[in-house]
Design an enzyme around this catalytic site. Structure first.
Site, PDB file in Angstrom:
ATOM      1  N   GLY A 281      -9.189   7.152  10.684  1.00 44.83           N
ATOM      2  CA  GLY A 281      -7.938   7.413  10.229  1.00 44.83           C
ATOM      3  C   GLY A 281      -7.451   8.726  10.883  1.00 44.83           C
TER       4      GLY A 281
ATOM      5  N   CYS B  52      -2.133   3.242  -2.561  1.00 42.11           N
ATOM      6  CA  CYS B  52      -1.759   4.514  -1.756  1.00 42.11           C
ATOM      7  C   CYS B  52      -0.837   5.219  -2.734  1.00 42.11           C
ATOM      8  CB  CYS B  52      -0.772   4.164  -0.698  1.00 42.11           C
ATOM      9  SG  CYS B  52       0.190   3.119  -1.141  1.00 42.11           S
TER      10      CYS B  52
END
Ligand SMILES: Cc1cc2nc3c(=O)[nH]c(=O)nc-3n(C[C@H](O)[C@H](O)[C@H](O)COP(=O)(O)OP(=O)(O)OC[C@H]3O[C@@H](n4cnc5c(N)ncnc54)[C@H](O)[C@@H]3O)c2cc1C
Ligand SMILES: Cc1cc2nc3c(=O)[nH]c(=O)nc-3n(C[C@H](O)[C@H](O)[C@H](O)COP(=O)(O)OP(=O)(O)OC[C@H]3O[C@@H](n4cnc5c(N)ncnc54)[C@H](O)[C@@H]3O)c2cc1C
Ligand SMILES: Cc1cc2nc3c(=O)[nH]c(=O)nc-3n(C[C@H](O)[C@H](O)[C@H](O)COP(=O)(O)O)c2cc1C
Ligand SMILES: Cc1cc2nc3c(=O)[nH]c(=O)nc-3n(C[C@H](O)[C@H](O)[C@H](O)COP(=O)(O)O)c2cc1C
Ligand code: FES
Ligand code: FES
Lengths: 313, 260, 313, 260
Positions: free
Chosen positions: A265, A130
């Site tokens: 998502g 991330c």
């Protein structure tokens, strides 16, 4: 719907559709909208050893057919996730995939070891990719050796299968995938977000307080499809695919590329009911395609493929 | 309960420069608990723009099961929304968040409602409810300039109303706080919605007083799942002391949230 | 419009807007639509030593707010470009930036040396990054040492300044930019396309005959902005920015990020008149922003910046 | 000359399953040289879908300065286009390409026009022009099934017309080539437009005969700049022997282009 059930390391899924980590919190909010037991699985928000507040706001910015986020791994920390979030989710008949994040190998390891013991956590998703916190993180995701290291360490301590989440911000995605496979990863999830930025014309400054953030949504789907197409032919572990999924056709495209399951998502924000909707649409899609079971579709696009990595518009 | 619904657009008109008033009919209306709640509107069936737009509920008509929103068509999404015609439908998610507690002011008390620009709309429904309860209501509304002013008459019907414009082209010149000071306005209960600088100025003056502020934040989900809209609480220790504007707010007691 | 004139190595531009390579051919088609002398410059289609037919069709596929292409560097070859295409362009008062491609260092060098001698070629754009031909190419674009090598060699033989076009398919874009700067590049153009793929649901096969292709269009803009934001702060050579530009605001955003000029690619297909339209809109944009000259805007977004490379959502 | 224009939609109707007929008015009409040319239509003002859609000109009315297109609403772009209403505008680029040379057939000669599915539309204007010239025209039109058939009456008014459907639900069962064989149809000049397999079958049968084929190719620019739509020519040596469907075509003499 037997035609949708999928078996993956540690995971016995009713269907191959699950919300992606960070786009579904720990499920509470969506539980008010529909029965979470309909989902194939739930990828919960990244959990770190200590609670994190994350980055200053603004944390999101819209882009063409996509969005940027720089949440910064905000989460209540391992203790509360174990004490409250996970037990609360036990009332649903759905396997949990715990997204594990950290800044050094050892906090990854501690979170992994302890969270893997939670009864409803059936697999870990190792978040080495991330792009939105100040220390650690991204380097794990861009250097195969370091990613392999971390994977090995987490495998030693985890009591459930470990899926490694790959970053697309890299030249040789296949090399990275092979490295984590050799290090013992049971599966791969891809892709995390692409690094991106937007600048506000009025202020002249980046919209995100963190300046750069992670690009997600339909805009990135072609990047994910290409990477899954290449990786799925070079590794022998299953791939959970994600990146811009917004329709049943997108799910089929991911399976054709080489995915064995998918996660949704960003589109949960645009349409909070999208996961159950897509699950409902899949069986008739399979009929159209004359497929008896969705797993038949995995990798259908490969035939007559010579690797395509060193090519120049 | 939060619903997602294709709502019918009953009316849609341009009421000031770039400002539109849209009335939406559907089941979401029944679910509205109070003024200050908002809805999350999808402005295009396609993928661009991708995210919904949070817009406050400006007034509610339960008999017709419809409510009205007032928004500024400025960027990509709201401009698209402004092209919709009556009888078209709009994809709406809501009602969301916790609104202004009308009960915080008792009958006979005086409430001061302060709004700035597109922060004005939610105060309209609030003012109506306060009036119904017998609360004395005063309004101070701030706008950029005359052509951007809206609803000044509607508010006047509900109580003493002062309008301030930055350039003085309508009402008095200056900010809402200038008006409040000059008129040194008295009140028991404060309610405000508008840009952060306005809210900060109010907080400085009226810290410790009874009051509620409605905040704005860029949002992803609007339902509490994505952590896009968090703010630190004043008492906040790292990682614990935070609220989500979308679900814990958008309305908070004065002083509760760090206005960044 | 003096407020738009920009001076870059070898380039004296009336305005900072030019069509991107491969999206404008050699200008002939657009010359039928408007006067090419209005353009700041023209980046012509990649030229290789030998003529190339390129890839089989389909060569393009649409994606969300973008497109994929796998043209495969089709071009008539150096001889014809020198004999016909470039002389034909001399009738216009516009500098040409010649996009140079090849498979080995020496054909890059030969094309560079000879094409740089054409009177209207004021700069070269070294295409080390296009993802769509079978041999060579992409490796140049992903390994800093190799890119530096090639840049050095081309600088030795070119009689005009050399701009190197960077690929976004890489983890450390700043490292690549510094490598080509140290090797003598006079400027950088970025970004080329992101590798991507789409699969046809009906056939189950990739839409592009080449399978994968280069992603371009508004979808990729945030990726380009972030890379230019980082690179422009780490190098001392100018950047011509490109990637999804479709409005005057986008151009301003690119300048704020750190670009000194911009190129428009894909949107020429959606709106063939976009370049002159944007050029016309820029002066009033500058007024709105209170800027006397567009060059003032370059890099305005940087203030109070601590590098942002090792950060993790 | 190629123009980009916001054309006015005079009429827009659904004439068969997923098939729409749209009449567009504007200056582009004046520029049309002949049947078989096409226009490039932007189906959304936004960024998704991004690319224009190439659609053939099906008939031209110079007096009203309008022309008609017939298209199948199948994917994202054409579905969006099909939602447009009369008096809306459409962003059109055109006319593009080189059409069918009507002059290739002399008065008194017989022309065979063969169309498959969405390849049928451009043949309509061609047939009208051939009729005007006194050329005898025969049509063989192929469709998937009955519900997809369109313009069979219109063509019948212009000459002998055979319709074939794959499932036999309309006209005769099979492909257009089956009909041509069974009826062993004579002609001096062939014109065809349709899917590649159909064109290939025709080329095999009639190689060496006088004929023109209209090709389809995925396009980027539509004006010859991007090299998306190239095909090898039959005589083609690597790198030299190619054509661009958008500017050199879409119509080519039979045998000229390698049908891949
Ligand atoms: C709880 C809440 C209530 C609101 N009520 C109203 C109202 O009643 N009337 C009204 O006109 N406006 C209201 N706003 C502001 C409104 O949401 C923004 O003006 C709108 O989202 C801007 O979208 P756009 O398409 O015009 O701009 P764009 O530039 O296209 O927006 C791009 C992205 O930034 C976000 N964004 C931009 N500005 C803001 C902002 N000020 N606040 C939050 N997100 C923003 C958008 O939601 C979108 O995700 C409210 C905001 C919040 C958070
Ligand atoms: C010269 C020419 C003339 C044409 N004339 C007609 C006509 O008169 N009537 C008609 O119905 N169709 C015609 N077509 C086909 C038409 O262009 C496609 O059906 C259409 O572009 C599909 O777009 P979509 O939004 O439905 O599909 P999508 O799947 O959304 O299209 C995605 C992308 O693929 C391209 N594409 C998909 N199918 C085709 C195809 N068959 N040919 C070319 N590009 C394609 C689209 O242009 C777009 O760029 C013609 C094509 C060409 C090249
Ligand atoms: C707001 C937001 C927060 C995210 N948080 C996380 C996270 O905590 N951990 C993680 O591994 N991925 C996170 N992601 C990445 C998503 O899980 C997913 O990989 C990516 O967004 C691509 O899928 P999408 O295009 O469907 O959103 C986040 C994405 C978004 C948009
Ligand atoms: C059809 C097409 C062909 C291209 N050909 C080339 C090329 O020959 N050489 C090159 O350096 N870049 C080429 N590019 C990349 C563009 O020059 C540009 O870098 C990229 O498309 C991003 O800009 P855009 O989003 O505005 O299109 C091509 C792009 C497209 C869409
Ligand atoms: S907007 Fe997602 S948590 Fe508030
Ligand atoms: S479509 Fe661009 S050259 Fe034909």
């Amino acid at each position: 719907m037997k035609c949708l059930s999928v078996k993956l390391p540690g995971l016995d899924l009713k269907n191959p559709v699950m919300p992606a980590s960070g786009c579904f919190g720990f499920g509470k909010e969506f539980a008010g909208l529909y029965d979470l037991s309909q989902l194939g699985a739930i990828m919960i928000k990244a959990t770190t050893l200590e609670p994190r507040f994350g980055n200053p706001t603004p944390r999101v910015a819209e882009t063409a057919a996509g969005m940027l986020n720089a949440i910064g791994l905000q989460n209540p920390g391992l203790e509360q996730v174990l004490a409250e979030e996970l037990p609360w989710l036990e009332k649903f008949d759905v396997p949990i995939i715990a997204n594990v994040a950290g800044t050094e190998t050892e906090d990854y390891a501690e979170v992994a070891e302890r969270i893997s013991k939670a009864p409803n956590v059936k697999a870990l998703e190792l978040n080495i990719s991330c792009p939105n916190v100040k220390k650690g993180g991204i380097t794990f995701g861009t250097v195969p050796e370091i990613a392999a290291e971390l994977t090995k360490r987490v495998k030693e301590v985890s009591t459930v299968p470990v899926y490694v989440k790959l970053s697309p911000n890299i030249s040789d995605i296949v090399g990275m995938a092979k490295a984590v496979e050799q290090a013992g990863a049971d599966g791969i999830t891809m892709i995390n977000t692409l690094l991106g930025m937007r600048i506000d014309i009025k202020t002249g400054k980046p919209i995100l307080a963190n300046r750069s953030g992670g690009l997600s949504g339909p805009a990135v789907k072609p990047v994910a499809i290409r990477m899954i197409y290449e990786v799925s032919q070079q590794v022998n572990i299953p791939i959970i695919g994600m990146g811009g999924i917004e329709s049943a056709d997108d799910i089929i495209e991911y399976f054709y590329a080489g995915a064995s399951a998918v996660a949704v998502g960003t589109m949960n924000f645009t349409d909070p009911f999208i996961c159950p909707k897509l699950i409902e649409q899949l069986p008739s899609k399979l009929d159209e395609l004359g497929a008896a079971h969705i797993s038949e579709l995995t990798g259908r696009s490969w035939k007559k493929y010579e690797p395509n990595t060193n090519h120049c518009s | 309960m939060i619903l997602q619904e294709q709502m019918r657009i009953l009316a849609h008109r341009n009421i000031a420069k770039d400002i539109f008033e849209m009335t939406l009919q559907g089941n979401i209306t029944k679910e509205i608990k109070g003024p200050g709640q908002f809805v999350h509107i999808r402005t295009s069936a396609g993928l661009d723009p991708l995210l919904r737009r949070p817009i406050s509920i400006a007034s509610v008509d339960t008999d017709e099961s419809c409510f009205t929103v007032i928004y500024r068509a400025e960027g990509k999404g709201t401009k698209l929304l402004s092209e919709k015609k009556p009888d078209d439908t709009a994809d709406v998610l809501g009602p969301l968040g916790n609104g202004f507690p009308a009960d915080a002011a008792a009958a006979g008390e005086t409430a001061l409602l302060v709004g700035g620009g597109i922060g004005v709309p939610p105060l309209y429904e609030l003012s109506k409810r306060l009036n119904e309860k017998g609360v004395r209501v005063k309004h101070v509304l701030g706008f950029e300039r005359a052509e951007k002013v809206f609803y000044s008459e509607q508010f006047s019907l509900l109580g003493e109303t002062h309008v301030a414009t930055v350039d003085g082209s309508f009402g008095t010149k200056g900010f809402v706080t200038d008006t409040i000071d000059r008129e040194n306005m008295e009140f028991d209960q404060l309610y405000a919605c508008g840009p952060i600088p306005m809210l900060k100025a109010l907080e400085e003056r009226f810290h410790g007083r009874r009051g509620y502020l409605s905040l704005e934040q860029r949002m992803g989900c609007g339902i509490g799942a994505c952590f896009a809209c968090v703010c630190h609480t004043a008492d906040g220790a790292e990682g614990r002391g935070y609220i989500k504007v979308c679900t814990d707010g958008p309305v908070f007691p004065i002083g509760k949230v760090v206005l960044a």
